[in-house]
Write an enzyme that holds these catalytic residues in place. Structure first.
Site, PDB file in Angstrom:
ATOM      1  N   HIS A 164      -5.568  -7.061  -4.837  1.00 27.70           N
ATOM      2  CA  HIS A 164      -6.017  -5.757  -4.343  1.00 27.70           C
ATOM      3  C   HIS A 164      -7.247  -5.352  -5.163  1.00 27.70           C
ATOM      4  O   HIS A 164      -7.371  -5.730  -6.337  1.00 27.70           O
ATOM      5  CB  HIS A 164      -4.868  -4.771  -4.564  1.00 27.70           C
ATOM      6  N   ASP A 189       0.983  -7.035 -11.307  1.00 29.43           N
ATOM      7  CA  ASP A 189       0.773  -5.893 -10.423  1.00 29.43           C
ATOM      8  C   ASP A 189       2.002  -5.832  -9.517  1.00 29.43           C
ATOM      9  O   ASP A 189       2.140  -6.622  -8.574  1.00 29.43           O
ATOM     10  CB  ASP A 189      -0.529  -6.108  -9.624  1.00 29.43           C
ATOM     11  N   GLN A 230       3.707  -3.951  -4.947  1.00 35.01           N
ATOM     12  CA  GLN A 230       4.397  -4.325  -3.696  1.00 35.01           C
ATOM     13  C   GLN A 230       5.733  -5.002  -3.945  1.00 35.01           C
ATOM     14  O   GLN A 230       6.365  -5.468  -2.991  1.00 35.01           O
ATOM     15  CB  GLN A 230       3.492  -5.248  -2.856  1.00 35.01           C
ATOM     16  N   LYS A 232       5.235   4.196  -3.733  1.00 35.48           N
ATOM     17  CA  LYS A 232       5.634   3.036  -2.920  1.00 35.48           C
ATOM     18  C   LYS A 232       7.106   2.697  -3.119  1.00 35.48           C
ATOM     19  O   LYS A 232       7.642   1.832  -2.451  1.00 35.48           O
ATOM     20  CB  LYS A 232       4.774   1.825  -3.273  1.00 35.48           C
ATOM     21  N   CYS A 238      -7.882  -3.131   1.287  1.00 31.94           N
ATOM     22  CA  CYS A 238      -8.411  -3.182  -0.095  1.00 31.94           C
ATOM     23  C   CYS A 238      -8.341  -4.597  -0.668  1.00 31.94           C
ATOM     24  O   CYS A 238      -8.107  -4.791  -1.871  1.00 31.94           O
ATOM     25  CB  CYS A 238      -7.692  -2.202  -1.020  1.00 31.94           C
TER      26      CYS A 238
HETATM   27  N1  7TS Z   1      -2.008  -3.307  -6.039  1.00 35.98           N
HETATM   28  C1  7TS Z   1      -1.441  -3.652  -4.876  1.00 35.98           C
HETATM   29  C2  7TS Z   1      -0.886  -5.035  -4.689  1.00 35.98           C
HETATM   30  C3  7TS Z   1      -1.369  -2.702  -3.853  1.00 35.98           C
HETATM   31  O1  7TS Z   1      -0.806  -3.051  -2.692  1.00 35.98           O
HETATM   32  C4  7TS Z   1      -1.895  -1.410  -4.054  1.00 35.98           C
HETATM   33  C5  7TS Z   1      -1.912  -0.381  -2.957  1.00 35.98           C
HETATM   34  C6  7TS Z   1      -2.434  -1.097  -5.299  1.00 35.98           C
HETATM   35  C7  7TS Z   1      -2.488  -2.078  -6.258  1.00 35.98           C
HETATM   36  C8  7TS Z   1      -2.961   0.261  -5.626  1.00 35.98           C
HETATM   37  O2  7TS Z   1      -1.920   1.190  -5.639  1.00 35.98           O
HETATM   38  P1  7TS Z   1      -2.224   2.754  -5.841  1.00 35.98           P
HETATM   39  O3  7TS Z   1      -0.913   3.426  -5.616  1.00 35.98           O
HETATM   40  O4  7TS Z   1      -2.716   2.928  -7.235  1.00 35.98           O
HETATM   41  O5  7TS Z   1      -3.257   3.129  -4.830  1.00 35.98           O
HETATM   42  N2  7TS Z   1      -1.900  -0.922  -1.665  1.00 35.98           N
HETATM   43  C9  7TS Z   1      -2.102  -0.245  -0.518  1.00 35.98           C
HETATM   44  C10 7TS Z   1      -1.997  -0.862   0.731  1.00 35.98           C
HETATM   45  O6  7TS Z   1      -1.701  -2.041   0.909  1.00 35.98           O
HETATM   46  N3  7TS Z   1      -2.269   0.047   1.686  1.00 35.98           N
HETATM   47  O7  7TS Z   1      -2.546   1.215   1.103  1.00 35.98           O
HETATM   48  C11 7TS Z   1      -2.448   1.057  -0.277  1.00 35.98           C
END
Ligand code: 7TS
Length: 411
Positions: free
Chosen positions: A128, A205, A208, A231, A369
């Site tokens: 990401h 990370d 997910q 999430k 992303c």
């Molecule tokens: N890393 C991964 C693997 C992610 O899927 C996401 C967010 C992030 C980092 C960043 O997370 P945040 O909460 O700090 O924004 N992924 C997604 C997505 O797949 N669709 O919207 C956000």
């Protein structure tokens, strides 16, 4: 799908806990398949948010009064609950952050400060943007090199290429546990052991994975594990950085301000102990407490059953979608879960997403992303259905009918 009816966990009962799932959009029952972006919240968390602001609102770690002490106790209890769930050694290893992005930036800034020009950081081709850009910024600032492990067309990290990239110069490896775009579950435990063999640290990370499986940071032996509260059925604006205590102790503070200090004079400031050294300013108190509630909720769920259920959802969706003419599923890893991404010949993902939306179905479209990953597959983006344990086979059937209808409209 009869195979699912015997599962030892009851999806209907689970859905009762999520009021957002019981609504209509455009006069249709909502089908929420955008869990990769954010998850819906159970009643326990919604009640806790209301309760906190109605009855408990106070600043923490500083008040002698009743409300402040109670909020402090609850905030710290949430930290301990999360520590236990992750099997971390100490609650000093649980740093509250704003989310995954914030956690990665904290490590890039603080751990990154201890690195020297010429050192190397390894990521993979499926990361990401939030696990790419902070490292690029750090490399630019400190004269480090960013190495990228390639993947195969199925969407799996090439382990022999990873081994070739590892060397004494490698100081950190930062890899996603599950790809948000492909659904690939990476073999991180083995990858962590390989990084440690050359003396490198490993950041997982977990944005997910935390909502799909039980995480044991000591079993993984990772040095850092980051995730976002929103999430994993908790509020937005709160997340966690787990770090091994001795490592966090060595690292300089990330931000300066209130709460992270031991003593301040104009000549010199000494810093607070862990975890407060990394929590400058008034934190997201309601967020921390309610993330604790989200963890209380997931403790009541059998995660072995969740894994079986979600894999069945993803497998079923893939099987049915594969029968569509001109549809290509992006990502076909042997170990894959919870996400089905696809592209359709000559059709823009956005158009499909818009037509699905009008039928009450929430999916994400675009590059998710992960622009370098889209470049690898030579596509502008995908339509992504991402599942949570409250989704059902019946919803996938309705989604397939809606997709058929959308394609007919676009013909
Ligand atoms: N890393 C991964 C693997 C992610 O899927 C996401 C967010 C992030 C980092 C960043 O997370 P945040 O909460 O700090 O924004 N992924 C997604 C997505 O797949 N669709 O919207 C956000």
């Amino acid at each position: 799908m009869s195979a699912l009816q015997n599962l030892p966990f009851n999806v209907r009962e689970i859905r009762e806990q999520f009021p957002a799932l019981r609504q209509q959009v455009y006069g249709k029952n909502l089908i929420y398949f955008d869990n990769g972006a954010t998850s819906q919240k159970p009643q326990l968390v919604l009640d806790a948010i209301n309760h906190y602001y109605s009855k408990e609102n106070a600043n923490i770690h500083r008040g002698v009064h009743y409300l402040s002490q109670r909020a402090t106790t609850e905030y710290e209890a949430a930290r301990t609950r999360i520590q236990k769930r992750l099997n971390a050694k100490s609650s000093n290893e649980i740093i509250f952050t704003k989310g995954t992005t914030d956690g990665i930036n904290l490590v890039a800034s603080s751990f990154g400060n201890m690195l020297q020009a010429g050192d190397e950081i390894i990521i993979s081709a499926m990361e990401h943007h939030s696990n790419i850009v902070p490292w690029q910024m750090l490399c630019e600032r400190k004269g480090l090199f960013l190495r990228v492990i390639p993947i195969n067309f199925e969407g799996e990290i090439l382990q022999d290429e990873y081994e070739k990239l590892l060397s004494k110069k490698t100081k950190l490896v930062a890899i996603t546990h599950i790809s948000n775009t492909l659904g690939t579950v990476n073999p991180i435990k083995e990858m962590i052991a390989k990084a440690h063999n050359v003396g490198a640290k490993f950041l997982v990370d977990g944005a997910q994975s935390i909502q799909h499986m039980s995480i044991d940071v000591r079993d993984l032996n990772c040095d850092f594990f980051v995730f976002s509260g929103h999430k994993v059925f908790g509020p937005t604006g709160i997340g966690v950085l787990y770090g091994k205590e001795d490592l966090l102790d060595q690292m300089p503070p990330y931000q300066g301000g209130g709460d992270m200090i031991a003593k301040v004079t104009f000549e010199r400031t000494t810093y607070n102990e862990l975890p407060y050294k990394f929590e400058a300013g008034t934190p997201h108190i309601a967020g921390g407490i309610c993330l604790g509630k989200a963890f209380e909720y997931i403790e009541s769920i059998d995660f072995k059953a969740v894994e079986v259920h979600e894999r069945a959802l993803a497998d079923y969706a893939s099987q049915v979608l594969e029968t569509f003419e001109g549809l290509t599923i992006i990502g076909d890893a042997k170990n894959k879960t919870s996400v089905v991404s696809f592209s359709l010949k000559d059709l823009h993902p956005f158009d499909i997403g818009t037509l699905l939306d009008k039928q009450g179905i929430a999916v994400r479209t675009g590059h998710h992303c992960t622009q370098p990953l889209m470049d690898f597959y030579k596509i502008p983006g995908t339509v992504r259905a991402s599942f949570a344990f409250y989704n059902t086979i019946e919803e996938i059937d309705a989604f397939v009918i809606a997709l058929e209808r959308s394609l007919n409209m676009l013909k």
